[in-house]
Structure formats: C-alpha cells, structure tokens
Design a protein around this motif. Sequence first.
Motif, mmCIF file in Angstrom:
data_model
loop_
_atom_site.group_PDB
_atom_site.id
_atom_site.type_symbol
_atom_site.label_atom_id
_atom_site.label_comp_id
_atom_site.label_asym_id
_atom_site.label_seq_id
_atom_site.Cartn_x
_atom_site.Cartn_y
_atom_site.Cartn_z
ATOM 1 N N GLY A 160 -21.308 25.482 -18.137
ATOM 2 C CA GLY A 160 -20.235 26.406 -18.461
ATOM 3 C C GLY A 160 -20.588 27.280 -19.637
ATOM 4 N N ALA A 161 -19.892 28.408 -19.741
ATOM 5 C CA ALA A 161 -20.127 29.356 -20.827
ATOM 6 C C ALA A 161 -18.800 29.834 -21.391
ATOM 7 C CB ALA A 161 -20.953 30.546 -20.329
ATOM 8 N N ALA A 162 -18.790 30.091 -22.677
ATOM 9 C CA ALA A 162 -17.627 30.653 -23.353
ATOM 10 C C ALA A 162 -17.990 32.042 -23.856
ATOM 11 C CB ALA A 162 -17.200 29.766 -24.522
ATOM 12 N N GLY A 163 -17.263 33.040 -23.391
ATOM 13 C CA GLY A 163 -17.464 34.388 -23.887
ATOM 14 C C GLY A 163 -16.806 34.531 -25.254
ATOM 15 N N LEU A 164 -17.593 34.791 -26.294
ATOM 16 C CA LEU A 164 -17.081 34.827 -27.657
ATOM 17 C C LEU A 164 -16.626 36.215 -28.088
ATOM 18 C CD1 LEU A 164 -19.748 32.538 -29.379
ATOM 19 C CD2 LEU A 164 -17.599 31.890 -28.263
ATOM 20 N N THR A 165 -16.975 37.238 -27.318
ATOM 21 C CA THR A 165 -16.568 38.599 -27.641
ATOM 22 C C THR A 165 -15.953 39.245 -26.413
ATOM 23 O OG1 THR A 165 -18.799 39.404 -27.115
ATOM 24 C CG2 THR A 165 -18.319 38.919 -29.422
ATOM 25 N N PHE A 166 -15.347 40.385 -26.617
ATOM 26 C CA PHE A 166 -14.575 41.040 -25.569
ATOM 27 C C PHE A 166 -15.422 41.366 -24.340
ATOM 28 C CE2 PHE A 166 -12.885 44.985 -23.728
ATOM 29 C CZ PHE A 166 -11.672 44.483 -23.270
ATOM 30 N N ASP A 167 -16.676 41.781 -24.531
ATOM 31 C CA ASP A 167 -17.511 42.211 -23.415
ATOM 32 C C ASP A 167 -18.360 41.098 -22.824
ATOM 33 O OD1 ASP A 167 -17.142 45.107 -22.891
ATOM 34 O OD2 ASP A 167 -17.567 45.249 -25.017
ATOM 35 N N ALA A 168 -18.043 39.841 -23.114
ATOM 36 C CA ALA A 168 -18.840 38.725 -22.612
ATOM 37 C C ALA A 168 -17.977 37.834 -21.713
ATOM 38 C CB ALA A 168 -19.385 37.907 -23.774
ATOM 39 N N PRO A 169 -18.282 37.777 -20.411
ATOM 40 C CA PRO A 169 -17.512 36.886 -19.533
ATOM 41 C C PRO A 169 -17.817 35.428 -19.811
ATOM 42 C CG PRO A 169 -19.345 37.878 -18.335
ATOM 43 C CD PRO A 169 -19.313 38.524 -19.692
ATOM 44 N N GLY A 170 -16.853 34.569 -19.557
ATOM 45 C CA GLY A 170 -17.043 33.133 -19.693
ATOM 46 C C GLY A 170 -16.616 32.421 -18.422
ATOM 47 N N GLY A 171 -17.238 31.280 -18.152
ATOM 48 C CA GLY A 171 -16.900 30.536 -16.943
ATOM 49 C C GLY A 171 -18.085 29.732 -16.447
ATOM 50 N N PHE A 172 -18.357 29.834 -15.148
ATOM 51 C CA PHE A 172 -19.476 29.121 -14.537
ATOM 52 C C PHE A 172 -20.798 29.726 -14.989
ATOM 53 C CE2 PHE A 172 -22.573 29.094 -11.016
ATOM 54 C CZ PHE A 172 -22.804 27.735 -10.926
ATOM 55 N N ARG A 173 -21.770 28.869 -15.266
ATOM 56 C CA ARG A 173 -23.075 29.322 -15.758
ATOM 57 C C ARG A 173 -24.190 28.702 -14.917
ATOM 58 N NH1 ARG A 173 -24.990 33.097 -19.792
ATOM 59 N NH2 ARG A 173 -26.636 32.151 -21.027
ATOM 60 N N LEU A 174 -25.110 29.538 -14.453
ATOM 61 C CA LEU A 174 -26.280 29.108 -13.686
ATOM 62 C C LEU A 174 -27.525 29.634 -14.369
ATOM 63 C CD1 LEU A 174 -27.821 28.071 -11.104
ATOM 64 C CD2 LEU A 174 -27.353 30.328 -10.110
ATOM 65 N N GLN A 175 -28.527 28.760 -14.517
ATOM 66 C CA GLN A 175 -29.797 29.171 -15.105
ATOM 67 C C GLN A 175 -30.945 28.756 -14.192
ATOM 68 O OE1 GLN A 175 -32.229 27.084 -18.429
ATOM 69 N NE2 GLN A 175 -30.997 28.607 -19.509
ATOM 70 N N THR A 176 -31.854 29.680 -13.926
ATOM 71 C CA THR A 176 -33.139 29.341 -13.316
ATOM 72 C C THR A 176 -34.204 29.602 -14.368
ATOM 73 O OG1 THR A 176 -33.362 31.577 -12.389
ATOM 74 C CG2 THR A 176 -32.387 29.886 -10.985
ATOM 75 N N ARG A 177 -35.212 28.716 -14.410
ATOM 76 C CA ARG A 177 -36.155 28.751 -15.522
ATOM 77 C C ARG A 177 -37.576 28.527 -15.038
ATOM 78 N NH1 ARG A 177 -38.390 24.596 -18.516
ATOM 79 N NH2 ARG A 177 -39.350 25.361 -20.438
ATOM 80 N N PHE A 178 -38.513 29.245 -15.697
ATOM 81 C CA PHE A 178 -39.942 29.019 -15.472
ATOM 82 C C PHE A 178 -40.593 28.795 -16.832
ATOM 83 C CE2 PHE A 178 -44.302 30.662 -15.524
ATOM 84 C CZ PHE A 178 -44.872 29.830 -14.566
ATOM 85 N N GLY A 179 -41.351 27.697 -16.962
ATOM 86 C CA GLY A 179 -42.057 27.401 -18.196
ATOM 87 C C GLY A 179 -43.537 27.215 -17.944
ATOM 88 N N ALA A 180 -44.353 27.601 -18.915
ATOM 89 C CA ALA A 180 -45.806 27.434 -18.820
ATOM 90 C C ALA A 180 -46.308 26.876 -20.135
ATOM 91 C CB ALA A 180 -46.495 28.762 -18.506
ATOM 92 N N GLY A 181 -46.792 25.635 -20.103
ATOM 93 C CA GLY A 181 -47.272 24.987 -21.305
ATOM 94 C C GLY A 181 -46.842 23.534 -21.332
ATOM 95 N N PRO A 182 -47.243 22.790 -22.366
ATOM 96 C CA PRO A 182 -46.930 21.363 -22.441
ATOM 97 C C PRO A 182 -45.443 21.114 -22.638
ATOM 98 C CG PRO A 182 -47.925 22.109 -24.483
ATOM 99 C CD PRO A 182 -48.043 23.256 -23.522
ATOM 100 N N LEU A 183 -44.987 19.964 -22.169
ATOM 101 C CA LEU A 183 -43.593 19.580 -22.339
ATOM 102 C C LEU A 183 -43.278 19.333 -23.808
ATOM 103 C CD1 LEU A 183 -40.942 18.867 -20.823
ATOM 104 C CD2 LEU A 183 -41.738 16.497 -20.787
ATOM 105 N N ASP A 184 -44.186 18.645 -24.533
ATOM 106 C CA ASP A 184 -43.946 18.336 -25.938
ATOM 107 C C ASP A 184 -44.884 19.133 -26.838
ATOM 108 O OD1 ASP A 184 -46.206 17.035 -25.120
ATOM 109 O OD2 ASP A 184 -45.565 15.041 -25.736
#
Length: 214
Positions: free
Chosen positions: A41-65
Amino acid sequence: MRACSGVLLLAIVPLAIVLAAPTPARAAADGGLEIGMSLGGAAGLTFDAPGGFRLQTRFGAGPLDGLAFDGQLNLTVGGSSYGIYCDAPGTPGRRCYNYDDRFYAPYGRGDRGTGIELMFGVRRGFQSRMQRLVPYVGVLGGPVFVNWRYSYGDAIGFGIRPNGGLQVRIGAGFVGSFGIGLTVGPVFVECGSGCRETDVYAVLDFLFGIGFRF
C-alpha cells in the motif's frame, strides 16, 4: 527552497550510508541477478500523489549482501476525495483549488489517480548474525507520471526514492522481502487550458515481495 533542501537531504543520507559501508563477501548460492515483484500500500502525502494499492516490479544486478544496481517500476492506483482545477489565466485573484466530493457525484465518491515511477539507482545489502536475514538500504531516482481519471491535474516530474528494509533467504534462488520507501520530488501539473503549476509529489509505501535470484 526549503522543499528542495529536504529532497536533497533525503537523497544524500541514504547514498552516504550505501557508499561508505565496507563490502561483505556474498554467498555464492545467491546468484548475481534478481527479478522480483512486491505488493503493498501507499499513502499519498501531497495533493498530486495518489495513494492506495501499490505494485512494484524490480530488477537487481549484484550481490545480495553487497552493493548492487537497482531498477524499479512502481505503480500506485488509488482514490482521492479531491481533484484540482485552476481559474483561467487573467482571472482576478486567479488560483488553483480543490473540488469536493459533490462535484464527482455522477462518477461515485472521489477521484481515482494512477502514479507511475521508473527508478534507477543502487541498493546496499548487509550481512547479519542470522545468515538468512539481509537488511538493506538504497536510493534511486527517475521520472514520475501521474494521471487523474475525472479531473485536471495530470503531472510529470522527477522523484528521488530512499528506501530500506529486510530480505530473507527462503531457499536456493528465492528471497522474500519487506520494504519501506519514500518517493519525493517536483512535478509539473497540467491543470486545465493555459494552466500549469509546479507541485511536490510525495508517496510513502510499504511493500511485501518475493524475488528470484540466478
């Protein structure tokens, strides 16, 4: 000026932590690439920022730690009780103001916004006493797009995203995660015919996800 200083501070502090920490040896079984997806979930903290359901897709390259590249595509879909509208240029006392819920009665309660963030940056994972747990911090930046369904107020801008959390080694090639992030920056709002305003976009989010490492 005060808002810009706050944005700069939010970027510098996590980046200093990321770059200053020594690099630990990574577990060979983790793999060097990661593809993941998170929901929350997301909270819009300013007038121009929607809040609600949040989805993220991510790509990482490098070590975990260790120090790694981090790329994210973040989508927020959620409601708002208000829309934005600006008086026409040349109107005495011209201003931008909020519509209340009565304006949207034919469409149901409130407006619905969609926010898209395309972010690129670095993430730093740390070793812990429990080998399965990998705390991390990171900072990213990139373009931000906002669309409102029923009102003026579509916007484009740039956001900086400090974030952090915990990844958990589940098994060979899989990690779970919990993260908190704040995306903040200026946006340029298209608020009607001949109307353009500059505002601040700020979204705080909480995400749970899973990633595949190879």
